[in-house]
Design a protein around this motif. Structure first.
Motif, PDB file in Angstrom:
ATOM      1  N   GLU A   1       0.748  -1.313  -0.165  1.00 12.51           N
ATOM      2  CA  GLU A   1       0.048   0.200   0.099  1.00 12.51           C
ATOM      3  C   GLU A   1       0.763   1.322  -0.071  1.00 12.51           C
ATOM      4  OE1 GLU A   1      -2.937   2.492  -0.182  1.00 12.51           O
ATOM      5  OE2 GLU A   1      -3.098   0.447  -0.516  1.00 12.51           O
ATOM      6  N   LEU A   2       2.064   1.374   0.889  1.00 11.25           N
ATOM      7  CA  LEU A   2       2.579   2.428   0.755  1.00 11.25           C
ATOM      8  C   LEU A   2       3.467   2.475  -0.513  1.00 11.25           C
ATOM      9  CD1 LEU A   2       4.718   2.137   4.401  1.00 11.25           C
ATOM     10  CD2 LEU A   2       3.291   3.917   3.272  1.00 11.25           C
ATOM     11  N   LEU A   3       4.130   1.407  -1.407  1.00 13.97           N
ATOM     12  CA  LEU A   3       4.410   1.482  -2.494  1.00 13.97           C
ATOM     13  C   LEU A   3       3.559   2.276  -3.370  1.00 13.97           C
ATOM     14  CD1 LEU A   3       6.336  -1.749  -2.744  1.00 13.97           C
ATOM     15  CD2 LEU A   3       7.352   0.167  -2.998  1.00 13.97           C
ATOM     16  N   PHE A   4       2.109   1.670  -3.382  1.00  8.94           N
ATOM     17  CA  PHE A   4       1.145   2.247  -4.294  1.00  8.94           C
ATOM     18  C   PHE A   4       1.138   3.840  -4.099  1.00  8.94           C
ATOM     19  CE2 PHE A   4      -3.382   3.117  -5.376  1.00  8.94           C
ATOM     20  CZ  PHE A   4      -3.382   2.607  -6.730  1.00  8.94           C
ATOM     21  N   GLN A   5       1.000   4.213  -2.700  1.00  6.69           N
ATOM     22  CA  GLN A   5       0.804   5.616  -2.604  1.00  6.69           C
ATOM     23  C   GLN A   5       1.962   6.338  -3.363  1.00  6.69           C
ATOM     24  OE1 GLN A   5       0.230   5.972   1.622  1.00  6.69           O
ATOM     25  NE2 GLN A   5      -1.774   4.880   1.465  1.00  6.69           N
TER      26      GLN A   5
ATOM     27  N   LEU B   1       3.650   5.284  -5.647  1.00  6.43           N
ATOM     28  CA  LEU B   1       3.468   5.665  -7.115  1.00  6.43           C
ATOM     29  C   LEU B   1       2.598   6.670  -7.553  1.00  6.43           C
ATOM     30  CD1 LEU B   1       4.124   4.143  -9.911  1.00  6.43           C
ATOM     31  CD2 LEU B   1       2.352   2.588  -9.210  1.00  6.43           C
ATOM     32  N   LEU B   2       1.541   6.731  -6.884  1.00  5.59           N
ATOM     33  CA  LEU B   2       0.559   7.815  -7.265  1.00  5.59           C
ATOM     34  C   LEU B   2       1.193   9.058  -6.777  1.00  5.59           C
ATOM     35  CD1 LEU B   2      -2.622   6.296  -5.811  1.00  5.59           C
ATOM     36  CD2 LEU B   2      -2.251   6.728  -8.050  1.00  5.59           C
ATOM     37  N   LEU B   3       1.901   9.273  -5.846  1.00  3.57           N
ATOM     38  CA  LEU B   3       2.802  10.717  -5.523  1.00  3.57           C
ATOM     39  C   LEU B   3       3.600  10.916  -6.626  1.00  3.57           C
ATOM     40  CD1 LEU B   3       3.054  12.896  -3.546  1.00  3.57           C
ATOM     41  CD2 LEU B   3       4.566  11.632  -2.503  1.00  3.57           C
ATOM     42  N   ASN B   4       4.336  10.040  -6.987  1.00  7.71           N
ATOM     43  CA  ASN B   4       5.433  10.229  -8.210  1.00  7.71           C
ATOM     44  C   ASN B   4       4.457  10.476  -9.479  1.00  7.71           C
ATOM     45  OD1 ASN B   4       8.160  10.131  -9.060  1.00  7.71           O
ATOM     46  ND2 ASN B   4       7.132   8.498 -10.484  1.00  7.71           N
ATOM     47  N   GLN B   5       3.370  10.064  -9.606  1.00  5.11           N
ATOM     48  CA  GLN B   5       2.548  10.399 -10.961  1.00  5.11           C
ATOM     49  C   GLN B   5       2.181  11.727 -10.779  1.00  5.11           C
ATOM     50  OE1 GLN B   5       2.690   8.400 -13.741  1.00  5.11           O
ATOM     51  NE2 GLN B   5       1.769  10.334 -14.702  1.00  5.11           N
ATOM     52  N   ALA B   6       1.461  12.210  -9.654  1.00  5.50           N
ATOM     53  CA  ALA B   6       1.041  13.458  -9.423  1.00  5.50           C
ATOM     54  C   ALA B   6       2.135  14.588  -9.637  1.00  5.50           C
ATOM     55  CB  ALA B   6       0.373  13.659  -7.934  1.00  5.50           C
ATOM     56  N   LYS B   7       3.475  14.266  -9.189  1.00  2.00           N
ATOM     57  CA  LYS B   7       4.348  15.118  -9.372  1.00  2.00           C
ATOM     58  C   LYS B   7       4.802  15.206 -10.855  1.00  2.00           C
ATOM     59  CE  LYS B   7       6.375  15.025  -4.937  1.00  2.00           C
ATOM     60  NZ  LYS B   7       7.592  14.298  -4.052  1.00  2.00           N
ATOM     61  N   LEU B   8       4.728  14.019 -11.684  1.00  2.00           N
ATOM     62  CA  LEU B   8       4.909  14.176 -13.065  1.00  2.00           C
ATOM     63  C   LEU B   8       3.758  15.063 -13.953  1.00  2.00           C
ATOM     64  CD1 LEU B   8       6.045  10.377 -13.715  1.00  2.00           C
ATOM     65  CD2 LEU B   8       7.667  12.515 -13.472  1.00  2.00           C
ATOM     66  N   ASP B   9       2.593  14.729 -13.556  1.00  2.00           N
ATOM     67  CA  ASP B   9       1.544  15.424 -13.862  1.00  2.00           C
ATOM     68  C   ASP B   9       1.354  16.840 -13.545  1.00  2.00           C
ATOM     69  OD1 ASP B   9       1.264  13.082 -15.335  1.00  2.00           O
ATOM     70  OD2 ASP B   9      -0.926  12.634 -14.315  1.00  2.00           O
ATOM     71  N   SER B  10       2.108  17.417 -12.521  1.00  2.00           N
ATOM     72  CA  SER B  10       2.156  18.803 -11.996  1.00  2.00           C
ATOM     73  C   SER B  10       0.929  19.168 -11.326  1.00  2.00           C
ATOM     74  CB  SER B  10       2.203  19.851 -13.216  1.00  2.00           C
ATOM     75  OG  SER B  10       3.396  19.563 -14.014  1.00  2.00           O
ATOM     76  N   LEU B  11       0.313  17.961 -10.493  1.00  2.00           N
ATOM     77  CA  LEU B  11      -0.881  18.207  -9.668  1.00  2.00           C
ATOM     78  C   LEU B  11      -0.374  19.041  -8.600  1.00  2.00           C
ATOM     79  CD1 LEU B  11      -2.950  14.928  -9.693  1.00  2.00           C
ATOM     80  CD2 LEU B  11      -3.436  16.915 -10.883  1.00  2.00           C
ATOM     81  N   GLU B  12      -1.201  19.735  -8.054  1.00  2.00           N
ATOM     82  CA  GLU B  12      -0.757  20.690  -6.877  1.00  2.00           C
ATOM     83  C   GLU B  12      -2.025  20.405  -6.072  1.00  2.00           C
ATOM     84  OE1 GLU B  12       0.439  24.477  -8.188  1.00  2.00           O
ATOM     85  OE2 GLU B  12       2.271  23.634  -9.091  1.00  2.00           O
TER      86      GLU B  12
ATOM     87  N   GLN C   1      -0.535  13.325   1.223  1.00  2.00           N
ATOM     88  CA  GLN C   1      -1.813  12.562   1.319  1.00  2.00           C
ATOM     89  C   GLN C   1      -2.903  13.104   0.289  1.00  2.00           C
ATOM     90  OE1 GLN C   1      -2.795  12.145   5.110  1.00  2.00           O
ATOM     91  NE2 GLN C   1      -1.509  10.176   5.376  1.00  2.00           N
ATOM     92  N   LEU C   2      -3.120  14.424   0.220  1.00  2.00           N
ATOM     93  CA  LEU C   2      -3.896  15.140  -0.562  1.00  2.00           C
ATOM     94  C   LEU C   2      -3.545  15.079  -2.118  1.00  2.00           C
ATOM     95  CD1 LEU C   2      -4.758  18.373   1.427  1.00  2.00           C
ATOM     96  CD2 LEU C   2      -6.278  16.414   1.203  1.00  2.00           C
ATOM     97  N   LEU C   3      -2.342  14.920  -2.386  1.00  2.00           N
ATOM     98  CA  LEU C   3      -1.931  14.750  -3.751  1.00  2.00           C
ATOM     99  C   LEU C   3      -1.981  13.412  -4.310  1.00  2.00           C
ATOM    100  CD1 LEU C   3       1.717  16.532  -3.883  1.00  2.00           C
ATOM    101  CD2 LEU C   3      -0.341  17.105  -5.416  1.00  2.00           C
ATOM    102  N   VAL C   4      -1.808  12.442  -3.124  1.00  2.00           N
ATOM    103  CA  VAL C   4      -2.335  11.130  -3.762  1.00  2.00           C
ATOM    104  C   VAL C   4      -3.742  10.886  -4.093  1.00  2.00           C
ATOM    105  CG1 VAL C   4      -2.420   8.760  -2.746  1.00  2.00           C
ATOM    106  CG2 VAL C   4      -0.511   9.840  -2.434  1.00  2.00           C
ATOM    107  N   GLN C   5      -4.615  11.424  -3.043  1.00  2.00           N
ATOM    108  CA  GLN C   5      -5.992  11.303  -3.482  1.00  2.00           C
ATOM    109  C   GLN C   5      -6.536  11.840  -4.464  1.00  2.00           C
ATOM    110  OE1 GLN C   5      -7.788  13.247   0.233  1.00  2.00           O
ATOM    111  NE2 GLN C   5      -7.187  11.727   1.644  1.00  2.00           N
ATOM    112  N   ASN C   6      -6.050  13.158  -5.003  1.00  2.00           N
ATOM    113  CA  ASN C   6      -6.110  13.794  -6.057  1.00  2.00           C
ATOM    114  C   ASN C   6      -5.734  12.961  -7.444  1.00  2.00           C
ATOM    115  OD1 ASN C   6      -7.175  16.035  -4.618  1.00  2.00           O
ATOM    116  ND2 ASN C   6      -5.519  17.601  -5.173  1.00  2.00           N
ATOM    117  N   MET C   7      -4.628  12.393  -7.524  1.00  2.00           N
ATOM    118  CA  MET C   7      -4.203  11.771  -8.629  1.00  2.00           C
ATOM    119  C   MET C   7      -4.879  10.320  -8.306  1.00  2.00           C
ATOM    120  SD  MET C   7      -1.858  11.679 -10.738  1.00  2.00           S
ATOM    121  CE  MET C   7      -2.147  10.647 -11.925  1.00  2.00           C
ATOM    122  N   GLN C   8      -5.345   9.844  -7.383  1.00  2.00           N
ATOM    123  CA  GLN C   8      -6.295   8.504  -7.453  1.00  2.00           C
ATOM    124  C   GLN C   8      -7.399   8.905  -8.106  1.00  2.00           C
ATOM    125  OE1 GLN C   8      -6.675   6.388  -3.700  1.00  2.00           O
ATOM    126  NE2 GLN C   8      -6.928   4.479  -4.531  1.00  2.00           N
TER     127      GLN C   8
END
Length: 169
Positions: A56-60, A62-73, A122-129
């Motif tokens: 679960e931590l790995l998945f979070q 991964l989502l955090l990394n993708q959120a940064k790549l997609d420039s989510l804020e 955590q908010l970035l991960v939620q937004n990416m998900q």
């Protein structure tokens, strides 16, 4: 003849990196903190549970990394709002702001500073998900049928890659 032996000094293990996803690391202390929360909820922790928590931590991450790549804020206002909501909940559970400060051994400002980055992540991960799953319209039976159609001999083998590091004092 003289022999010289070099040895690494014995040290106390403070923490160690147990996983890396992009630029994000997972520390052993993070896995242990997740395990502690799981135990506090009254559940039993088995080896399978330990692996699930790590996954679960790995998945979070991964989502955090993708959120940064997609420039989510997330805005500072969102972080502050979520922080205040959580602090109100903790205070209601423990009884008072003073008791919360005693429990953590820190002032409310120090608690907020400690949890700021965690809540932001955590908010970035939620937004990416949410971004990834917003338009998904699939049922569990659709997923099961899809995977049952794939012949097991045609599934690719994915090799694992490990990198080990530790911090010693």
């Amino acid at each position: 003849s003289t022999a010289i032996s070099l040895a690494q000094p014995e040290g106390e293990l403070i923490d160690k990196v147990v996983g890396v996803v992009g630029d994000n690391i997972i520390l052993k202390s993070e896995v242990e903190a997740q395990k502690l929360q799981f135990l506090q909820s009254g559940a039993d922790v088995t080896e399978d549970t330990h692996c699930s928590l790590f996954e679960e931590l790995l998945f979070q991450k991964l989502l955090l990394n993708q959120a940064k790549l997609d420039s989510l804020e997330v805005s500072e206002e969102q972080v502050k709002s979520e922080m205040d909501r959580r602090l109100r909940y903790f205070i209601s559970q423990i009884g008072s702001e003073k008791k919360l400060e005693e429990y953590y051994g820190k002032s409310i400002l120090e608690i907020k500073a400690e949890f700021h980055d965690i809540i932001e992540e955590q908010l970035l991960v939620q937004n990416m998900q949410h971004k990834l799953t917003a338009d998904v319209k699939v049922t569990p039976s659709d997923v099961k049928a899809y995977y049952q159609m794939i012949p097991t001999d045609s599934l690719p083998f994915i090799s694992s890659e490990l990198q080990i590091a530790q911090i010693v004092k």
